[in-house]
Motif scaffolding. Structure first.
Motif, short mmCIF file in Angstrom:
data_model
loop_
_atom_site.label_atom_id
_atom_site.label_comp_id
_atom_site.label_asym_id
_atom_site.label_seq_id
_atom_site.Cartn_x
_atom_site.Cartn_y
_atom_site.Cartn_z
N ARG A 487 -0.74 2.11 7.19
CA ARG A 487 -1.97 1.56 7.79
C ARG A 487 -3.12 2.56 7.71
O ARG A 487 -4.27 2.17 7.52
N GLU A 489 -3.52 4.77 5.31
CA GLU A 489 -3.96 4.71 3.91
C GLU A 489 -4.78 3.45 3.65
O GLU A 489 -5.78 3.49 2.92
N ARG A 490 -4.38 2.33 4.22
CA ARG A 490 -5.15 1.10 4.06
C ARG A 490 -6.52 1.22 4.71
O ARG A 490 -7.53 0.75 4.16
N ASP A 493 -8.85 3.11 2.45
CA ASP A 493 -9.37 2.25 1.37
C ASP A 493 -10.44 1.29 1.90
O ASP A 493 -11.44 1.03 1.22
N ARG A 494 -10.24 0.77 3.09
CA ARG A 494 -11.24 -0.14 3.66
C ARG A 494 -12.55 0.57 3.93
O ARG A 494 -13.64 0.01 3.72
#
Length: 626
Positions: A487, A489-490, A493-494
């Motif tokens: 999460r 890492e996500r 990216d967001r």
């Protein structure tokens, strides 16, 4: 000291863990968090400005969650010293108004081994607002007492230091220069302390952030063997503390049409800045400390301040509601559901990971705050994109230099936002970074490196005193569970895709609008010059048209001896003169290229050359055809 919040419901049967602490506040304040009536009371307390702190111990099963509000430092000390049962595997301690709860923060710092500097920043007093004497009068009595006591201690300390320095200088060397140097250094140090307070720093530098690591939280790592889940090292202690500014969109309906330009300052984003501390500590304890948005308000909040308070606590309240299994408001909303205690799978593989995933997930969702992080820049119906579009439409109607000034301030705000989101990226990188031992960290230390760390009985490798620690247990930081790492890492990216790219696009659009504004101003000036030229030509043509008539009228007004003019002859001459003048004016306008006010685009010689060239070419073509 404020009185702890005690629920109005009668005391419940608590687990022996709370009963055996021997603290009346713990026994009276803790309630089952999964019971509807208890949750309703606690839910209202999360939106109360006078609430100071709360503590939640929770597990996976229904009924394994207990909450208490406004405990004092002695109660927390008892909780931290008592071994928590395994079914209550995760604890969340949230603190509001940290400047009024210095004893509690000192208790936590002593238990989890905070650094003195970190403790000092967490217990810092708020600085009075600049250039606003009316708000200074609203400072709470507790804050005033803390500020005055701090000033008195600083004054007494400075006086004692000066006396000691003076005595030492008199005994050593009677040197006036050295005495002056000592006083100068002391005064400079006091000015540095006054000017570089923690809250003054985070208010001046919005992208200020910090990531600290220690040794008071268990490492979590993934076993590479098949059939094994997450395991915790029994001896590996470390902790992670992050501090950052969160920005909250507090625009109202009245200011939503013009959200960017703020009355307070035009070079920072229009939003409420709140400093936050997040700590992931041992025993799967998560500590969150939030800055008070209204530290100098004494009494009840007005309607606008209450709305701001709800906005700044929105994510905390949402996470709080997701930790209970009682019916909560907006439970069915997809974006508010968090997989901390609410899970769908019931297989052995799923349930085996939940106790170790919960602390990291709680730590992540407290940091994420999706609405506050992306509401200022990503939503298209308002914000910077809408403001830039509004300025573009105004420029197309009437371009002026005031638009350049507004674009400059918008660019400053976007630059601040860009640095804030870049600081979030830096925090995520530091959180996900794996700490590895180096040769410098192992040299001249009591760390067992290599195969020596695998030996069960620690042999005496050198004669240096002190305990020998395995290499893996000596590393700082915390390795999050795989669920939290994915999460984080996500989220990185967001941030890059939906925040930083949007800011870059708005900055590029701002630069293009600045160039467009200057181009529109230049076009506007060229139109003005063209209109002025057309008017000038029109006046010149009128002058040329009536000048011969004027001369003729002057001739007829002369009284010649023996000569008389008739009216008919005058108007006959007037008609011929005026007609000839008009014909010559039309011919002149056509030849000069200024017919009907058009601007000359080529010289007369070039026009004559082009006409002659066409005549010659046409004659040659006719000659060939014949």
């Amino acid at each position: 000291m404020a009185i702890p919040f005690r629920p109005a419901s009668p005391a419940e049967d608590l687990p022996p863990y709370y009963q055996d602490t021997g603290n009346d506040d713990i026994r009276q304040c803790f309630r089952n968090f999964d019971v509807d009536r208890n949750f309703d009371l606690f839910d209202r307390q999360t939106r109360e400005h006078r609430s100071r702190n709360f503590c939640i111990d929770f597990g996976e099963d229904e009924g394994d969650a207990f909450c208490a509000f406004d405990l004092n430092d002695k109660a927390y000390k008892k909780l931290l010293e008592s071994p928590r049962p395994t079914e209550l595997h995760t604890r969340w301690i949230n603190i509001w108004q940290p400047y009024n709860q210095k004893e509690l923060i000192q208790t936590l710092a002593s238990h989890f081994d905070f650094t003195p500097r970190l403790l000092g920043m967490m217990t810092s007093d708020h600085m009075p607002p600049r250039n606003n004497p009316s708000l200074r009068m609203k400072k709470s009595s507790s804050t005033l007492r803390s500020v005055f006591s701090h000033k008195s201690q600083t004054t007494n300390m400075s006086n004692s230091i000066r006396e000691k320095a003076k005595q030492a200088n008199e005994q050593a060397l009677d040197s006036e220069s050295s005495i002056g140097l000592t006083e100068m250094m002391q005064s400079t140090q006091l000015e540095l302390v006054r000017d570089l307070s923690h809250y003054q720093l985070v208010d001046d530098v919005w992208h200020w952030s910090t990531v600290d690591q220690g040794r008071r939280c268990k490492f979590l790592f993934m076993s590479r063997e098949m059939g094994h889940g997450l395991k915790s090292s029994a001896d590996s202690n470390a902790d992670m503390c992050i501090g950052y500014n969160s920005l909250h969109n507090v625009r109202s309906k009245e200011t939503n049409t013009r959200p960017i330009i703020s009355d307070r300052t035009r070079d920072v984003p229009h939003g409420k800045r709140v400093w936050n501390w997040l700590l992931l500590c041992e025993d799967k304890t998560v500590i969150s400390i939030s800055e008070d948005p209204f530290p100098f308000v004494n009494g009840a909040l007005n309607k606008e301040d209450v709305k701001v308070l709800f906005t700044t606590r929105r994510n905390t309240v949402n996470v709080f509601r997701q930790l209970t299994k009682a019916p909560t408001p907006l439970r069915e909303a997809a974006l508010t559901q968090l997989p901390i205690r609410q899970r769908l799978g019931s297989s052995d593989e799923e349930t085996a990971h939940r106790p170790t995933d919960a602390p990291g997930l709680l730590f992540y969702y407290l940091f994420e705050d999706w609405g506050a992080t992306f509401d200022l820049i990503s939503r298209r119906e308002h914000g910077y994109a809408a403001e830039l579009d509004r300025l573009r439409q105004e420029m197309l109607q009437t371009a002026n230099l005031t638009h350049v000034d507004q674009l400059h301030h918008i660019g400053c705000q976007l630059a601040v936002l860009k640095r804030v989101y870049q600081s979030y990226e830096l925090i995520i990188e530091r959180v996900l970074k794996k700490q590895e031992a180096t040769l410098a960290s192992l040299k001249n230390s009591h760390i067992l490196s290599g195969n020596a760390s695998l030996i069960s009985s620690h042999p005496v490798i050198n004669d240096s005193p002190g305990p020998l620690v395995p290499e893996a247990d000596s590393l700082l930081g915390v390795a999050l569970s795989s669920a939290a790492r994915v999460r984080f890492e996500r989220l990185k990216d967001r941030i890059q895709l939906y925040a930083l790219s949007e800011i870059s696009e708005c900055l590029d659009q701002k630069e293009s609008l600045v160039m467009m504004n200057f181009n529109l101003i230049a076009i506007k000036e060229s139109f003005s010059v063209e209109r002025l030229t057309w008017v000038t030509l029109l006046l010149a043509k009128i002058t040329i048209l009536f000048t011969p008539v004027t001369l003729m009228t002057g001739y007829f007004s002369i009284q010649f001896k023996g000569l008389e003019f008739e009216v008919g002859s005058y108007w006959q001459a007037f008609g011929w003169t005026f007609g000839l003048s008009a014909a010559l004016l039309v011919l002149f306008s056509w030849v000069s290229g200024t017919f009907e006010g058009k601007i000359i685009t080529r010289s007369w010689t070039r026009a004559v050359y082009d006409v002659a060239h066409r005549w010659v070419v046409g004659r040659r073509k006719r000659g060939k055809m014949m």
